[in-house]
Design a protein around this motif. Structure first.
Motif, PDB file in Angstrom:
ATOM      1  N   LYS A  34      -6.774  -0.896   7.810  1.00 37.60           N
ATOM      2  CA  LYS A  34      -7.755  -0.211   8.662  1.00 37.60           C
ATOM      3  C   LYS A  34      -7.119   0.254   9.965  1.00 37.60           C
ATOM      4  O   LYS A  34      -7.370   1.358  10.430  1.00 37.60           O
ATOM      5  N   THR A  43      -1.442  -8.201  -0.734  1.00 36.99           N
ATOM      6  CA  THR A  43      -0.937  -9.468  -0.198  1.00 36.99           C
ATOM      7  C   THR A  43       0.266  -9.996  -0.988  1.00 36.99           C
ATOM      8  O   THR A  43       1.132 -10.652  -0.418  1.00 36.99           O
ATOM      9  N   GLU A  80      -4.334  -3.951   1.248  1.00 40.81           N
ATOM     10  CA  GLU A  80      -4.973  -4.584   2.396  1.00 40.81           C
ATOM     11  C   GLU A  80      -4.176  -4.417   3.681  1.00 40.81           C
ATOM     12  O   GLU A  80      -4.727  -4.506   4.772  1.00 40.81           O
ATOM     13  N   VAL A  81      -2.867  -4.202   3.556  1.00 42.51           N
ATOM     14  CA  VAL A  81      -2.005  -4.083   4.738  1.00 42.51           C
ATOM     15  C   VAL A  81      -1.073  -2.885   4.586  1.00 42.51           C
ATOM     16  O   VAL A  81      -0.931  -2.323   3.498  1.00 42.51           O
ATOM     17  N   SER A 105      -2.916  -4.272   9.461  1.00 42.53           N
ATOM     18  CA  SER A 105      -4.026  -4.099   8.521  1.00 42.53           C
ATOM     19  C   SER A 105      -4.130  -2.624   8.131  1.00 42.53           C
ATOM     20  O   SER A 105      -3.781  -1.733   8.905  1.00 42.53           O
TER      21      SER A 105
END
Length: 162
Positions: free
Chosen positions: A118, A101, A89-90, A116
């Motif tokens: 993305k 996470t 996710e990061v 992030s």
């Protein structure tokens, strides 16, 4: 770049159904599940769609991938290297590493530059390294095409000389 590599990972012309292969059968696949990262024949695709847990998975037809009409990223979801049951996710820019996470909580809590995934991916598309790599890949593709053409011409010459 990831999408290009993902598309190369799918053998576009003769991809076999993953479920059938697990059962020592050989059937040509017609679709790809971007979540399961598996190829399915028409029969297995039907069962994949019918299971409630899998019904929301996006199936992409291999023909769409071949023709370039695929508008979504293949392998959209990646598992964390350290925690296989968690999604990436990061991205920790301090360590240049994608994380889940749990990783951030335990291993990267002191890191100052965690963004992030993305944001990290969008930045990589515009990077000079990515464009340089893309140019080098295109150069290699041209070179390989020339080698293939040369080999085909040599083969034709040998056949004609008999």
């Amino acid at each position: 770049m990831t999408s290009m590599l993902d598309e190369l990972a799918i053998d576009k012309s003769k991809k076999q159904c993953s479920s059938c292969q697990d059962n020592n059968e050989s059937k040509n696949a017609r679709s790809w599940c971007s979540i399961c990262e598996e190829a399915y024949c028409e029969h297995c695709e039907k069962y994949h769609k019918s299971l409630k847990v899998l019904s929301k998975h996006k199936l992409i037809y291999l023909q769409e991938i071949q023709t370039g009409n695929c508008d979504i990223q293949i392998f959209e979801v990646l598992s964390c290297e350290e925690h296989q049951d968690h999604l990436v996710e990061v991205y920790c820019t301090d360590h240049s590493k994608p994380c889940c996470t749990l990783c951030v909580t335990f291993s990267h809590r002191q890191c100052k530059n965690v963004i992030s995934i993305k944001k990290a991916a969008s930045g990589s598309k515009q990077s000079t390294k990515t464009s340089g790599l893309s140019e080098r890949l295109n150069d290699h593709l041209i070179d390989l095409s020339e080698v293939i053409d040369n080999r085909n011409q040599n083969l034709a010459d040998v056949k004609n000389s008999r």
